[in-house]
Design a protein around this motif. Structure first.
Motif, mmCIF file in Angstrom:
data_model
loop_
_atom_site.group_PDB
_atom_site.id
_atom_site.type_symbol
_atom_site.label_atom_id
_atom_site.label_comp_id
_atom_site.label_asym_id
_atom_site.label_seq_id
_atom_site.Cartn_x
_atom_site.Cartn_y
_atom_site.Cartn_z
ATOM 1 N N LYS A 60 12.588 1.030 -6.604
ATOM 2 C CA LYS A 60 13.226 -0.185 -6.464
ATOM 3 C C LYS A 60 12.461 -1.319 -7.071
ATOM 4 C CE LYS A 60 14.183 0.513 -1.372
ATOM 5 N NZ LYS A 60 14.039 0.053 -0.064
ATOM 6 N N GLN A 61 11.479 -0.974 -8.087
ATOM 7 C CA GLN A 61 10.850 -1.887 -8.962
ATOM 8 C C GLN A 61 10.094 -2.783 -8.242
ATOM 9 O OE1 GLN A 61 11.447 -2.201 -12.968
ATOM 10 N NE2 GLN A 61 11.120 0.023 -12.384
ATOM 11 N N HIS A 62 9.430 -2.419 -7.276
ATOM 12 C CA HIS A 62 8.722 -3.494 -6.330
ATOM 13 C C HIS A 62 7.353 -3.627 -6.595
ATOM 14 C CE1 HIS A 62 11.545 -3.567 -2.444
ATOM 15 N NE2 HIS A 62 12.047 -4.202 -3.657
ATOM 16 N N TYR A 63 6.861 -2.555 -7.365
ATOM 17 C CA TYR A 63 5.514 -2.461 -7.625
ATOM 18 C C TYR A 63 5.270 -1.880 -8.865
ATOM 19 C CZ TYR A 63 0.523 -2.354 -6.641
ATOM 20 O OH TYR A 63 -0.840 -2.191 -6.261
ATOM 21 N N ALA A 64 4.184 -2.044 -9.591
ATOM 22 C CA ALA A 64 3.804 -1.318 -11.025
ATOM 23 C C ALA A 64 2.334 -1.075 -11.158
ATOM 24 C CB ALA A 64 4.276 -2.343 -12.016
ATOM 25 N N ILE A 65 1.986 0.270 -11.678
ATOM 26 C CA ILE A 65 0.730 0.256 -11.827
ATOM 27 C C ILE A 65 0.900 0.564 -13.613
ATOM 28 C CG2 ILE A 65 -0.942 2.296 -12.060
ATOM 29 C CD1 ILE A 65 0.019 2.772 -9.303
ATOM 30 N N CYS A 66 -0.136 -0.040 -14.372
ATOM 31 C CA CYS A 66 -0.239 -0.103 -15.796
ATOM 32 C C CYS A 66 -1.291 0.372 -16.545
ATOM 33 C CB CYS A 66 0.042 -1.646 -16.251
ATOM 34 S SG CYS A 66 -0.265 -1.821 -17.985
ATOM 35 N N TYR A 67 -1.388 1.170 -17.393
ATOM 36 C CA TYR A 67 -2.551 1.581 -18.090
ATOM 37 C C TYR A 67 -2.419 0.649 -19.476
ATOM 38 C CZ TYR A 67 -6.142 4.133 -20.662
ATOM 39 O OH TYR A 67 -7.371 4.322 -21.261
ATOM 40 N N THR B 241 0.775 -1.190 -0.156
ATOM 41 C CA THR B 241 0.042 -0.099 -0.012
ATOM 42 C C THR B 241 0.797 1.289 0.140
ATOM 43 O OG1 THR B 241 -1.574 -1.119 1.137
ATOM 44 C CG2 THR B 241 -1.790 1.060 1.193
ATOM 45 N N ARG B 242 2.014 1.198 0.918
ATOM 46 C CA ARG B 242 2.908 2.495 0.922
ATOM 47 C C ARG B 242 3.488 2.649 -0.448
ATOM 48 N NH1 ARG B 242 5.269 0.591 4.742
ATOM 49 N NH2 ARG B 242 7.088 -0.477 3.594
ATOM 50 N N THR B 243 4.059 1.624 -0.905
ATOM 51 C CA THR B 243 4.505 1.788 -2.386
ATOM 52 C C THR B 243 3.767 2.198 -3.668
ATOM 53 O OG1 THR B 243 6.135 0.200 -1.767
ATOM 54 C CG2 THR B 243 6.173 0.384 -4.105
ATOM 55 N N GLU B 244 2.651 1.697 -3.478
ATOM 56 C CA GLU B 244 1.581 2.009 -4.389
ATOM 57 C C GLU B 244 1.387 3.590 -4.232
ATOM 58 O OE1 GLU B 244 -2.305 -0.064 -6.303
ATOM 59 O OE2 GLU B 244 -2.600 0.832 -4.318
ATOM 60 N N ALA B 245 1.008 3.960 -3.037
ATOM 61 C CA ALA B 245 0.712 5.545 -2.729
ATOM 62 C C ALA B 245 1.801 6.296 -3.176
ATOM 63 C CB ALA B 245 0.408 5.329 -1.105
ATOM 64 N N THR B 246 3.085 6.120 -3.043
ATOM 65 C CA THR B 246 3.911 6.563 -3.566
ATOM 66 C C THR B 246 4.074 6.796 -4.889
ATOM 67 O OG1 THR B 246 5.682 6.029 -1.764
ATOM 68 C CG2 THR B 246 6.562 7.009 -3.437
ATOM 69 N N ILE B 247 3.803 5.850 -5.655
ATOM 70 C CA ILE B 247 3.600 5.976 -7.136
ATOM 71 C C ILE B 247 2.535 6.876 -7.412
ATOM 72 C CG2 ILE B 247 3.199 4.630 -9.381
ATOM 73 C CD1 ILE B 247 4.446 2.160 -7.747
ATOM 74 N N PHE B 248 1.359 6.678 -6.871
ATOM 75 C CA PHE B 248 0.189 7.530 -7.217
ATOM 76 C C PHE B 248 0.731 9.240 -6.739
ATOM 77 C CE2 PHE B 248 -2.823 3.920 -7.178
ATOM 78 C CZ PHE B 248 -3.379 4.001 -8.308
#
Length: 326
Positions: free
Chosen positions: A315-322, A64-71
């Motif tokens: 760190k390439q731990h998480y990705a959001i894709c469109y 959640t923290r990593t995704e929130a950082t990306i957002f």
């Protein structure tokens, strides 16, 4: 606009009897299998949803923290990528707090359709978002987004649509189930419509296992709450103290598995049916599959989408894709 039955105060409900019947059928079938299992979607009743929110606040639960950082870093770019006058559809919306800032950043969003099986959480979110975005049409649909019935009850519109599926929920499905789900998404979209998808990436197993087995035992409470729910809603007699939470990373299948382990030989009754457990026997309650970026791209292409853009953390731990529907 040509949109049917949209109203900001409208809620499309799910019959309580229909839901209970499906819950009972799924539980009895899962407990009858050689590897006992329970569908992870039933972890998220009102209590389970609140426990999951607490899990998301844990230091070890990086997702959640990593995704929130990306957002936070890329929200405006995502909003531009989605385009203007879009209907945002969110399966498994929960408390809708991830969609809220995205809707605020988007250019004149046409409407928001959150789907979830937890009516209490969803209706509270509807009330909150209406105060923040009073001009936005909001139609909650109470139901299971993996079933065709929930999708058939969405209002009809010829406006462009984007399905918002964050939180690495795609990882809860086996590879076959993930393909089926994304194909269902594509079937409910038109050519050029979009999908904004969050996915957790393959990484060191120590990081993964720590995220699903926290020292505060909140994940354990979240997992065991499913047994409590069965006791309450299906006349079960599980002794939750006779089960232990277990989570581990299966490297060949690229997934974290969550189980409930029977600590003793025991017998349990659910809805008048009796089930035996040997000591050490498990109930498999959840998977969390991890993806590589090439693997995620292949999955999208195989299910009718064309990937356009990725956002990741340092760190390439998480990705959001469109991706858009071909």
């Amino acid at each position: 606009m040509n949109m049917a039955i949209i109203n900001a105060n409208r809620v499309v409900p799910l019959s309580g009897e229909d839901f209970r019947g499906q819950f009972e059928r799924d539980v009895l079938a899962g407990l009858s299998a050689s590897q006992k299992t329970l569908p992870c979607k039933y972890l998220y009743d009102e209590t389970g949803s609140k426990l999951f929110e607490a899990i998301c606040e844990l230091d070890d639960y990086y997702l959640t923290r990593t995704e929130a950082t990306i957002f936070a870093r890329s929200l405006q770019d995502m909003a531009v990528t989605l385009g203007d006058s879009v209907i945002l559809i969110e399966p498994g919306a929960g408390n809708c707090e991830k969609a809220e800032p995205l809707l605020e950043a988007m250019d004149n969003p046409r409407a928001y359709f959150p789907l979830d099986i937890s009516s209490e959480i969803l209706l509270a979110a509807q009330h909150r978002i209406r105060h923040r975005l009073p001009d936005l049409e909001i139609v909650p649909v109470i139901g299971d987004f993996t079933s065709g019935d929930a999708w058939s009850r969405l209002p009809v519109s010829n406006a462009r649509k984007v399905i918002f599926f964050p939180g690495s929920t795609i990882g809860n499905f086996t590879p076959e189930q993930a393909r089926d789900l994304l194909e269902r998404f594509a079937e409910n979209l038109d050519s050029g419509d979009g999908l904004l998808l969050g996915a957790d990436l393959v990484k060191d197993s120590v990081i993964l296992e720590r995220a699903y087995h926290d020292s505060n035992h909140i994940t354990e409470a979240f997992n065991k709450n499913l047994l409590t729910r069965i006791n309450s809603e299906l006349n079960g007699d599980f002794n939750t103290d006779a089960f232990a939470h277990r989570a581990f990373y299966h490297s060949l299948r690229q997934r974290v598995e969550m189980h409930l382990v029977s600590l003793v030989e025991q017998h349990v009754s659910v809805s008048g049916r009796h089930f035996s457990f040997t000591e050490g026997e498990t109930i498999h309650t959840e998977n969390s599959h991890k993806y590589t970026l090439p693997g995620l791209q292949t999955l999208l292409r195989d299910t009718g989408f064309s990937p356009e853009k990725y956002w990741t953390d340092d760190k390439q731990h998480y990705a959001i894709c469109y991706a858009h529907v071909r």
